[in-house]
Motif scaffolding. Structure first.
Motif, PDB file in Angstrom:
ATOM      1  N   ARG A  89     -44.708  71.339  -7.326  1.00  0.00           N
ATOM      2  CA  ARG A  89     -43.807  70.994  -8.420  1.00  0.00           C
ATOM      3  C   ARG A  89     -42.906  72.173  -8.747  1.00  0.00           C
ATOM      4  NH1 ARG A  89     -48.240  69.937 -12.763  1.00  0.00           N
ATOM      5  NH2 ARG A  89     -49.057  71.702 -11.589  1.00  0.00           N
ATOM      6  N   ALA A  90     -41.806  71.893  -9.412  1.00  0.00           N
ATOM      7  CA  ALA A  90     -40.992  72.943 -10.016  1.00  0.00           C
ATOM      8  C   ALA A  90     -41.478  73.064 -11.452  1.00  0.00           C
ATOM      9  CB  ALA A  90     -39.516  72.583  -9.970  1.00  0.00           C
ATOM     10  N   ILE A  91     -42.141  74.171 -11.749  1.00  0.00           N
ATOM     11  CA  ILE A  91     -42.710  74.371 -13.086  1.00  0.00           C
ATOM     12  C   ILE A  91     -41.830  75.341 -13.853  1.00  0.00           C
ATOM     13  CG2 ILE A  91     -44.672  75.248 -14.390  1.00  0.00           C
ATOM     14  CD1 ILE A  91     -46.507  74.205 -12.321  1.00  0.00           C
ATOM     15  N   MET A  92     -41.353  74.917 -15.023  1.00  0.00           N
ATOM     16  CA  MET A  92     -40.423  75.717 -15.800  1.00  0.00           C
ATOM     17  C   MET A  92     -41.104  76.300 -17.024  1.00  0.00           C
ATOM     18  SD  MET A  92     -36.926  73.580 -15.543  1.00  0.00           S
ATOM     19  CE  MET A  92     -36.402  72.978 -13.926  1.00  0.00           C
ATOM     20  N   PHE A  93     -40.783  77.572 -17.266  1.00  0.00           N
ATOM     21  CA  PHE A  93     -41.252  78.262 -18.461  1.00  0.00           C
ATOM     22  C   PHE A  93     -40.037  78.723 -19.256  1.00  0.00           C
ATOM     23  CE2 PHE A  93     -44.980  78.903 -15.732  1.00  0.00           C
ATOM     24  CZ  PHE A  93     -46.009  78.610 -16.604  1.00  0.00           C
ATOM     25  N   GLY A  94     -40.043  78.455 -20.541  1.00  0.00           N
ATOM     26  CA  GLY A  94     -38.948  78.917 -21.381  1.00  0.00           C
ATOM     27  C   GLY A  94     -39.356  78.897 -22.840  1.00  0.00           C
ATOM     28  N   MET A  95     -38.672  79.691 -23.638  1.00  0.00           N
ATOM     29  CA  MET A  95     -38.925  79.757 -25.078  1.00  0.00           C
ATOM     30  C   MET A  95     -37.681  79.310 -25.836  1.00  0.00           C
ATOM     31  SD  MET A  95     -42.026  80.884 -25.668  1.00  0.00           S
ATOM     32  CE  MET A  95     -41.866  81.475 -27.343  1.00  0.00           C
ATOM     33  N   GLN A  96     -37.894  78.718 -26.980  1.00  0.00           N
ATOM     34  CA  GLN A  96     -36.829  78.342 -27.897  1.00  0.00           C
ATOM     35  C   GLN A  96     -35.725  77.542 -27.186  1.00  0.00           C
ATOM     36  OE1 GLN A  96     -35.810  82.135 -29.695  1.00  0.00           O
ATOM     37  NE2 GLN A  96     -37.664  82.169 -30.909  1.00  0.00           N
ATOM     38  N   GLN A  97     -34.453  78.018 -27.278  1.00  0.00           N
ATOM     39  CA  GLN A  97     -33.350  77.266 -26.678  1.00  0.00           C
ATOM     40  C   GLN A  97     -33.545  77.086 -25.176  1.00  0.00           C
ATOM     41  OE1 GLN A  97     -30.653  75.840 -28.008  1.00  0.00           O
ATOM     42  NE2 GLN A  97     -30.828  76.491 -30.140  1.00  0.00           N
ATOM     43  N   SER A  98     -34.023  78.123 -24.509  1.00  0.00           N
ATOM     44  CA  SER A  98     -34.227  78.028 -23.061  1.00  0.00           C
ATOM     45  C   SER A  98     -35.245  76.952 -22.727  1.00  0.00           C
ATOM     46  CB  SER A  98     -34.698  79.377 -22.500  1.00  0.00           C
ATOM     47  OG  SER A  98     -33.689  80.354 -22.598  1.00  0.00           O
ATOM     48  N   GLY A  99     -36.311  76.866 -23.521  1.00  0.00           N
ATOM     49  CA  GLY A  99     -37.329  75.856 -23.281  1.00  0.00           C
ATOM     50  C   GLY A  99     -36.806  74.449 -23.500  1.00  0.00           C
ATOM     51  N   LEU A 100     -35.981  74.278 -24.541  1.00  0.00           N
ATOM     52  CA  LEU A 100     -35.424  72.956 -24.819  1.00  0.00           C
ATOM     53  C   LEU A 100     -34.475  72.507 -23.706  1.00  0.00           C
ATOM     54  CD1 LEU A 100     -34.706  73.363 -28.648  1.00  0.00           C
ATOM     55  CD2 LEU A 100     -36.516  71.999 -27.585  1.00  0.00           C
ATOM     56  N   VAL A 101     -33.616  73.430 -23.262  1.00  0.00           N
ATOM     57  CA  VAL A 101     -32.706  73.086 -22.158  1.00  0.00           C
ATOM     58  C   VAL A 101     -33.502  72.874 -20.875  1.00  0.00           C
ATOM     59  CG1 VAL A 101     -30.770  73.899 -20.763  1.00  0.00           C
ATOM     60  CG2 VAL A 101     -30.794  74.318 -23.215  1.00  0.00           C
ATOM     61  N   GLY A 102     -34.587  73.618 -20.724  1.00  0.00           N
ATOM     62  CA  GLY A 102     -35.435  73.457 -19.542  1.00  0.00           C
ATOM     63  C   GLY A 102     -35.967  72.046 -19.400  1.00  0.00           C
ATOM     64  N   ARG A 103     -36.212  71.373 -20.525  1.00  0.00           N
ATOM     65  CA  ARG A 103     -36.685  69.986 -20.460  1.00  0.00           C
ATOM     66  C   ARG A 103     -35.626  69.079 -19.834  1.00  0.00           C
ATOM     67  NH1 ARG A 103     -41.313  69.196 -23.140  1.00  0.00           N
ATOM     68  NH2 ARG A 103     -42.003  70.848 -24.558  1.00  0.00           N
ATOM     69  N   LYS A 104     -34.382  69.317 -20.191  1.00  0.00           N
ATOM     70  CA  LYS A 104     -33.306  68.511 -19.624  1.00  0.00           C
ATOM     71  C   LYS A 104     -33.149  68.814 -18.132  1.00  0.00           C
ATOM     72  CE  LYS A 104     -28.984  67.150 -18.549  1.00  0.00           C
ATOM     73  NZ  LYS A 104     -28.272  67.458 -17.289  1.00  0.00           N
ATOM     74  N   ILE A 105     -33.229  70.095 -17.759  1.00  0.00           N
ATOM     75  CA  ILE A 105     -33.119  70.467 -16.349  1.00  0.00           C
ATOM     76  C   ILE A 105     -34.261  69.840 -15.550  1.00  0.00           C
ATOM     77  CG2 ILE A 105     -33.169  72.384 -14.722  1.00  0.00           C
ATOM     78  CD1 ILE A 105     -31.866  74.114 -16.846  1.00  0.00           C
ATOM     79  N   ALA A 106     -35.468  69.877 -16.121  1.00  0.00           N
ATOM     80  CA  ALA A 106     -36.626  69.289 -15.437  1.00  0.00           C
ATOM     81  C   ALA A 106     -36.412  67.796 -15.204  1.00  0.00           C
ATOM     82  CB  ALA A 106     -37.891  69.528 -16.257  1.00  0.00           C
ATOM     83  N   ALA A 107     -35.870  67.102 -16.201  1.00  0.00           N
ATOM     84  CA  ALA A 107     -35.618  65.666 -16.062  1.00  0.00           C
ATOM     85  C   ALA A 107     -34.560  65.400 -14.997  1.00  0.00           C
ATOM     86  CB  ALA A 107     -35.175  65.081 -17.396  1.00  0.00           C
ATOM     87  N   THR A 108     -33.534  66.248 -14.938  1.00  0.00           N
ATOM     88  CA  THR A 108     -32.472  66.069 -13.946  1.00  0.00           C
ATOM     89  C   THR A 108     -33.008  66.302 -12.534  1.00  0.00           C
ATOM     90  OG1 THR A 108     -30.829  66.819 -15.555  1.00  0.00           O
ATOM     91  CG2 THR A 108     -30.170  66.817 -13.249  1.00  0.00           C
ATOM     92  N   LEU A 109     -33.779  67.363 -12.348  1.00  0.00           N
ATOM     93  CA  LEU A 109     -34.346  67.656 -11.030  1.00  0.00           C
ATOM     94  C   LEU A 109     -35.336  66.572 -10.609  1.00  0.00           C
ATOM     95  CD1 LEU A 109     -34.904  71.524 -11.251  1.00  0.00           C
ATOM     96  CD2 LEU A 109     -33.158  70.317  -9.931  1.00  0.00           C
ATOM     97  N   TYR A 110     -36.076  66.019 -11.580  1.00  0.00           N
ATOM     98  CA  TYR A 110     -37.028  64.954 -11.266  1.00  0.00           C
ATOM     99  C   TYR A 110     -36.306  63.739 -10.701  1.00  0.00           C
ATOM    100  CZ  TYR A 110     -40.760  61.517 -11.813  1.00  0.00           C
ATOM    101  OH  TYR A 110     -41.689  60.539 -11.572  1.00  0.00           O
ATOM    102  N   ALA A 111     -35.105  63.465 -11.227  1.00  0.00           N
ATOM    103  CA  ALA A 111     -34.337  62.319 -10.763  1.00  0.00           C
ATOM    104  C   ALA A 111     -33.902  62.476  -9.315  1.00  0.00           C
ATOM    105  CB  ALA A 111     -33.120  62.112 -11.656  1.00  0.00           C
ATOM    106  N   THR A 112     -33.913  63.707  -8.795  1.00  0.00           N
ATOM    107  CA  THR A 112     -33.543  63.933  -7.392  1.00  0.00           C
ATOM    108  C   THR A 112     -34.713  63.679  -6.449  1.00  0.00           C
ATOM    109  OG1 THR A 112     -34.161  66.290  -7.243  1.00  0.00           O
ATOM    110  CG2 THR A 112     -32.010  65.759  -8.195  1.00  0.00           C
ATOM    111  N   GLY A 113     -35.918  63.473  -7.012  1.00  0.00           N
ATOM    112  CA  GLY A 113     -37.100  63.291  -6.173  1.00  0.00           C
ATOM    113  C   GLY A 113     -38.031  64.473  -6.196  1.00  0.00           C
ATOM    114  N   LEU A 114     -37.673  65.529  -6.929  1.00  0.00           N
ATOM    115  CA  LEU A 114     -38.524  66.716  -7.036  1.00  0.00           C
ATOM    116  C   LEU A 114     -39.446  66.558  -8.234  1.00  0.00           C
ATOM    117  CD1 LEU A 114     -39.088  69.675  -6.064  1.00  0.00           C
ATOM    118  CD2 LEU A 114     -37.391  70.402  -7.737  1.00  0.00           C
TER     119      LEU A 114
END
Length: 321
Positions: free
Chosen positions: A48-73
């Protein structure tokens, strides 16, 4: 609101848009071999692509994770503020770690590096300070630096989050394009990962205690119509008993009196965690020469069994003759 106040607010919004446009234009000039290396690492990821982030970075990381998931990752976002042990228990051997840090020196991320380094996972740092400590310990660094006023940095790093989102989107879009340019074999291998947790058999398992008699073991296996029995003491797995163990215990034995599950069990069964890929589990079974493994969750509690039959292709009608 007075017209002067309204005009001032419009000027602020206009300046914000222009600032973000300039930041994206600057990002375009920094797209280099590091971005290509990150793309290849994600394309070849079998975990998996596992993301770590705090505050704003963590919130944006959720969106990035959802986008990458849509690619099949397969992706997962973790809160770096969680306990050190909880975060590390979620990382599997094939996972790629993505560190998101505006300052480039986020303490919660830095404390994870030594253990991640020992585990051998590759790390991509997407950071506003490409020369900071978070970047210095990563395998690949993606420069998300921006020029923001002190007020914006303290209140809401909007320009940084825009650049961060753009980096996530460009990785996702390029992953999709890369797969369309690949051979059919490569496209097939890039399909969404299948996880052990998705295919584990969680049905009613045959379970006995270490002190159960041989007759009780046989009765449990017969009633569950299985060739494998778990030997448990409360939630603790003590061992397993398979058909072969039963046959060996019966061979040359004049009396079954006094034989317990503890006497015939395999006290070191092969186990895998449910957060690894099914392909990794299949390789474990192949290497160990076994047909079934025990599956445990993140707390090392038994959740079910995984059989090699899971990986057998379905037979088409009419092939049995």
């Amino acid at each position: 609101m007075h017209s002067d106040d309204n005009q001032r607010l419009c000027s602020v919004m206009n300046a914000s848009v222009h600032g973000q446009i300039e930041a994206l234009q600057a990002l375009a000039t920094r797209i280099n071999g590091s971005f290509s290396a990150a793309l290849e690492l994600l394309a070849e990821c079998r975990g998996r692509a596992i993301m770590f982030g705090m505050q704003q970075s963590g919130l944006v990381g959720r969106k990035i994770a959802a986008t990458l998931y849509a690619t099949g990752l397969s992706t997962h976002i973790l809160d770096a503020a969680d306990t050190w042990e909880e975060n590390l228990s979620m990382i599997g051997p094939g996972d790629v770690i993505i560190m998101l840090s505006y300052s480039g020196k986020t303490e919660e991320l830095l404390r994870l590096y030594p253990a991640i380094g020992q585990m051998g996972n590759k790390v991509i740092a997407i950071t506003g300070d490409p020369n900071g400590p978070v970047a210095s310990q990563a395998d690949i660094v993606l420069d998300a630096s921006v020029v923001e006023s002190r007020e914006n940095r303290e209140q809401a790093p909007t320009t940084y989050t825009t650049v961060l989102l753009a980096i996530g989107d460009l990785l996702a879009e390029t992953l999709i394009r890369r797969r369309t340019y690949s051979s059919p074999e490569a496209q097939q291998s890039d399909q969404k990962m299948v996880w052990v947790r998705d295919v584990v058999s969680r049905g009613d398992l045959a379970v006995v205690t270490p002190d159960c008699s041989l007759q009780e073991v046989m009765k449990s296996m017969t009633s569950h119509r299985t060739s494998l029995c778990l030997v448990m003491e409360s939630d603790l797995l003590c061992g397993i008993i398979a058909d072969g163990d039963l046959r060996r215990s019966l061979t040359g034995t004049e009396s079954l009196q006094g034989i317990t599950a503890r006497n015939i069990m395999n006290g070191a069964p092969v186990c895998v965690q449910e957060n690894i890929s099914a392909e990794e589990a299949r390789l474990v079974m192949q290497e160990q020469g076994i047909n079934t493994v025990i599956v445990k969750d993140r707390d090392l509690k038994v959740v079910g069994l995984l059989s090699s039959d899971t990986f057998e292709p379905a037979k088409e009608p009419g092939l049995d003759g």
